[in-house]
Design an enzyme around this catalytic site. Structure first.
Site, short mmCIF file in Angstrom:
data_model
loop_
_atom_site.label_atom_id
_atom_site.label_comp_id
_atom_site.label_asym_id
_atom_site.label_seq_id
_atom_site.Cartn_x
_atom_site.Cartn_y
_atom_site.Cartn_z
N CYS A 144 2.11 -5.54 3.57
CA CYS A 144 2.06 -4.82 4.84
C CYS A 144 0.96 -3.77 4.89
CB CYS A 144 3.41 -4.16 5.10
SG CYS A 144 3.85 -2.96 3.83
N GLY A 145 0.08 -3.72 3.90
CA GLY A 145 -0.96 -2.70 3.88
C GLY A 145 -1.86 -2.75 5.10
#
Length: 162
Positions: A144-145
């Site tokens: 999810c960066g």
């Protein structure tokens, strides 16, 4: 003199034979120039440094990195499938959302002159907006960066607009 001649020739033959044997043995042990020659056997090589533990650790590390790469690729595929499913859900809900928004706008227009906006704070239109609250929803699961970075950039852009 006749006795000395056979002796010299026997000694010369012995020396020549010894020289040929010596050269042949050196040639057999030193010829490493040819690919696939018998002199390149692994059993003939002498290891000067014991590398068995290092080789094993390196192989384990390589396999570990390869397995991690495969796992990451699988997680990326699963995440892409989930995003696609969520996008499909949003697109399917869009007509419902548009219709609901139109209904609410119609109600606000009808109730605008009736005086109910004084009683219902949600129908009041403020004259000047002085405070704005923003709620950011980020994630801490999976890959999810990039999503978190995108959300933060958009929020900062919106703050600069206000």
């Amino acid at each position: 003199m006749a006795a000395a001649s056979p002796r010299k020739s026997g000694l010369a033959a012995f020396l020549v034979t010894g020289l040929l044997v010596t050269l042949a043995s050196r040639f057999a042990y030193q010829s490493t120039g040819f690919v696939g020659s018998s002199a390149n056997l692994a059993s003939d090589r002498v290891q000067k440094v014991a590398c068995r533990g290092i080789d094993k650790a390196m192989k384990e590390r390589i396999t570990s990195v390869q397995k991690t790469g495969k796992l990451t690729d699988a997680m990326r595929l699963v995440a892409a499938a989930k995003v696609r499913r969520a996008q499909d859900g949003v697109e399917k809900a869009r007509p419902f959302s548009d219709e609901l928004q139109g209904m609410i706008k119609g109600l606000v227009k009808k109730l605008k002159g009736s005086g109910l906006e004084q009683e219902l704070p949600m129908l009041r239109v403020p004259e000047k907006v002085t405070k704005v609250g923003m709620l950011l929803v980020t994630s801490n699961r999976g890959l999810c960066g990039a999503y978190n970075t995108f959300v933060m950039k958009r929020a900062l852009a919106r703050v600069k607009e206000l």
